[in-house]
Write an enzyme that holds these catalytic residues in place. Structure first.
Site, PDB file in Angstrom:
ATOM      1  N   THR A   1     -23.324  12.060  52.060  1.00 28.04           N
ATOM      2  CA  THR A   1     -23.971  11.155  50.822  1.00 28.04           C
ATOM      3  C   THR A   1     -23.204   9.874  50.772  1.00 28.04           C
ATOM      4  O   THR A   1     -22.375   9.824  51.389  1.00 28.04           O
ATOM      5  CB  THR A   1     -23.632  12.065  49.595  1.00 28.04           C
ATOM      6  OG1 THR A   1     -22.202  11.965  49.375  1.00 28.04           O
ATOM      7  CG2 THR A   1     -24.427  13.504  49.561  1.00 28.04           C
ATOM      8  N   ASP A   2     -23.522   9.185  49.796  1.00 31.23           N
ATOM      9  CA  ASP A   2     -22.946   7.868  49.805  1.00 31.23           C
ATOM     10  C   ASP A   2     -21.626   7.843  49.516  1.00 31.23           C
ATOM     11  O   ASP A   2     -20.523   6.983  49.861  1.00 31.23           O
ATOM     12  CB  ASP A   2     -23.706   6.766  48.857  1.00 31.23           C
ATOM     13  CG  ASP A   2     -25.017   6.249  49.383  1.00 31.23           C
ATOM     14  OD1 ASP A   2     -25.259   6.607  50.609  1.00 31.23           O
ATOM     15  OD2 ASP A   2     -25.946   6.018  48.432  1.00 31.23           O
ATOM     16  N   CYS A   3     -21.110   8.915  48.465  1.00 32.04           N
ATOM     17  CA  CYS A   3     -19.983   9.089  48.126  1.00 32.04           C
ATOM     18  C   CYS A   3     -19.053   9.835  49.226  1.00 32.04           C
ATOM     19  O   CYS A   3     -17.918   9.868  49.418  1.00 32.04           O
ATOM     20  CB  CYS A   3     -19.589   9.490  46.765  1.00 32.04           C
ATOM     21  SG  CYS A   3     -21.073  10.941  46.384  1.00 32.04           S
ATOM     22  N   TYR A   4     -19.637  10.834  49.904  1.00 33.64           N
ATOM     23  CA  TYR A   4     -19.191  11.878  50.905  1.00 33.64           C
ATOM     24  C   TYR A   4     -19.991  11.653  52.147  1.00 33.64           C
ATOM     25  O   TYR A   4     -20.686  12.435  52.643  1.00 33.64           O
ATOM     26  CB  TYR A   4     -19.207  13.234  50.270  1.00 33.64           C
ATOM     27  CG  TYR A   4     -18.300  13.446  49.100  1.00 33.64           C
ATOM     28  CD1 TYR A   4     -17.086  13.477  48.977  1.00 33.64           C
ATOM     29  CD2 TYR A   4     -18.920  13.910  47.822  1.00 33.64           C
ATOM     30  CE1 TYR A   4     -16.063  13.835  47.949  1.00 33.64           C
ATOM     31  CE2 TYR A   4     -18.331  14.122  46.664  1.00 33.64           C
ATOM     32  CZ  TYR A   4     -16.679  14.181  46.782  1.00 33.64           C
ATOM     33  OH  TYR A   4     -16.128  14.354  45.755  1.00 33.64           O
ATOM     34  N   PRO A   5     -19.567  10.780  52.886  1.00 36.83           N
ATOM     35  CA  PRO A   5     -20.350  10.350  54.214  1.00 36.83           C
ATOM     36  C   PRO A   5     -20.146  11.348  55.020  1.00 36.83           C
ATOM     37  O   PRO A   5     -20.958  11.645  55.968  1.00 36.83           O
ATOM     38  CB  PRO A   5     -19.938   9.010  54.669  1.00 36.83           C
ATOM     39  CG  PRO A   5     -18.617   8.634  54.028  1.00 36.83           C
ATOM     40  CD  PRO A   5     -18.695   9.655  52.699  1.00 36.83           C
TER      41      PRO A   5
END
Lengths: 378, 133
Positions: A127-131
């Protein structure tokens, strides 16, 4: 006579408290009345050490760099549940390894407590926060943030015994049940068991400090399938599975002497959990309840070979622990799945910890529900 | 005296009535506890020998001479006592009386009574029993 936990703790601190194990208390109860026992004894240590499938642990691995939300997680090949926050997971005792049926979540937990390294693999969609999408690491109890045992259902107050009427051997969580009533198995520490020594849950409640796998842990709620509405016998003991407790404690303070992984043939893995509960002898009624003997504790023998597991008879634990019972005119050997020897050891260990002042008693913050019912899946 | 042995039969020796001849030639009591022998594949037999010490010794000599593999079971079964939690699950399946609980709720293993049925290997939740035949 009425004693408070506060008074008993003060006596413990002053090294004046009288603490006896459940086994010792039963002997005393043969000679003294409950009123006298209440005056003589302050605390009775009770314990159980048996396979408890409804066990597991929450782990926090620490964040990776770049950060990742560990979604699909395996620990030594055993799936852990990752559907919670980024670096948290829950490893359940009965989850089996994909490659080896004899290794499961219970073994991961025991290996962690033993200080062994565990291979952790994780995958995520990113994800954007957990790439980050993949990771593999070697973790150990010392390298991770928290390792919190949380067992949703432990220390069953009584449990049904098992036998098998069919012509086939049955491999169950109640052990190997031989054909044609070849044996009867049962699982309890009987008169030493915490919830059987506090049948109305007057002492054990939410917030009760306990011995859990060698650590100081707590009762945090009633366990799942908590069934205090179960019919009781004339000794005020439920006739079968009744009250249960949900417990928690840190794996970091545990000892593999009191937490052992188990594997039941063609069933799967489970976890031997050692639980000790000190019961404060607050009044004569508590002393009376603590005087319960194996002959007063009765359970039903279920036929695991028949649909609905019909009951074939009612027996007390003095009979079941004698090595054989008579069922339908036949003498059938009996065997335990729960270790009385380890329960005795935990009673002793807990007694020593209280005597040394390192373990104080607690007042429950709230009672566990009484007269509770359980539901079947509809 | 009485002792239990595990015998191994090679296919080549399955034609001879070895046990019958043993009883005829040596004054020994033979109790066959378990057996599984196929003429082509060979197999095993668990026997209890009873009698004077000398006749048991002669029986072993008789069997060895006829190329029967012979092991005292007690020397071939291993039980990791240090790891045992004394739950008792193994006693549920042990019918030879080799496994039992004593008055202190401790598991007691009497290997001399073992008939190598091997049920305990799978009944022990900690997998503490093993055979080496």
């Amino acid at each position: 006579m009425q004693k408070t936990i506060k008074e008993i703790n003060q006596k413990i601190k002053k090294k004046q408290a009288v603490i006896v194990t459940a086994a010792e208390f039963k002997k005393l109860s043969l000679k003294h009345r409950p009123e006298q026992l209440c005056k003589k004894v302050d605390v009775v240590t009770t314990a159980t050490f048996g396979p408890m499938c409804s066990s597991g642990a929450f782990l926090n691995f620490g964040h990776s760099s770049p950060p990742m939300r560990y979604e699909r997680i395996s620990l030594n090949g055993v799936n852990a549940y990752g559907g919670i926050a980024a670096a948290d997971a829950y490893i359940g005792a009965t989850e089996e390894s994909s490659g080896n049926q004899e290794y499961g979540g219970a073994h991961v937990i025991e290996d962690l407590i033993a200080g062994k390294e565990i291979i952790m693999k994780a995958h995520a969609k990113g994800t954007d926060c957990y790439p980050r999408r993949e990771t593999e690491a070697r973790i150990s109890l010392g390298s991770i943030n928290e390792a919190l045992m949380f067992n949703p259902r432990n220390a069953y107050q009584n449990y049904a015994a098992a036998t098998n009427s069919t012509e086939k051997t049955l491999y169950t969580y109640m052990g190997t049940l031989l054909p044609a009533f070849g044996n009867v198995t049962y699982s309890t520490s009987g008169e030493l068991s915490p919830l059987l020594n506090d049948p109305d849950l007057k002492y054990i409640g939410i917030g009760t400090r306990i011995f859990l796998g060698g650590a100081s842990g707590y009762v945090v709620w009633n366990g799942t399938q908590h069934f205090t509405g179960r019919e009781k016998n004339r000794h005020n003991i439920p006739l079968g599975p009744a009250a249960t407790i949900a417990v928690t404690g840190s794996l970091k303070d545990m000892n593999t002497r009191y937490i052992r992984a188990a594997c039941y043939e063609k069933y799967g893995t489970s976890l031997f959990v050692g639980i000790g509960v000190p019961v404060a002898v607050k009044d004569a009624a508590t002393a009376r309840a603590l005087s319960v003997r194996n002959r007063d504790i009765e359970t039903l023998v279920f036929d695991y070979g028949m649909a609905g597991r019909p009951s074939l008879g009612q027996f007390n634990y003095e009979q079941l622990m004698s090595g054989e019972i008579e069922l339908n005119g036949r003498r059938i050997p009996t065997a335990s799945l729960s270790s009385v020897k380890m329960a005795l050891e935990i009673c002793d260990e807990l007694r020593n910890r209280i005597l040394s002042g390192s373990f104080l008693l607690t007042d429950a913050v709230a009672s566990l529900p009484g007269n509770n019912k359980i539901h079947q899946l509809k | 005296m009485k002792s239990i042995y595990y015998l191994r039969f090679h296919p080549e020796i399955t034609k001879e009535p070895i046990i019958c001849n043993l009883i005829k030639e040596v004054a020994v009591e033979v109790n066959i506890l378990r057996a599984g022998i196929d003429a082509r594949k060979g197999g095993f037999m668990v026997i209890e020998l009873g009698g004077e010490e000398a006749s048991i010794k002669n029986s072993i000599g008789f069997l060895t001479k006829r190329r029967v593999g012979i092991d005292e079971i007690s020397s071939r079964i291993h039980y990791d006592a240090d790891q045992c939690v004394h739950c008792g699950a193994c006693t549920a399946v042990c019918f030879s009386g080799a496994l039992g609980m004593d008055n202190e709720s401790q598991l007691v293993f009497a290997p001399e009574k073992c008939i190598a049925c091997s049920l305990c290997l799978k009944a022990c939740p900690l997998r503490l029993f093993s055979f080496s035949f």
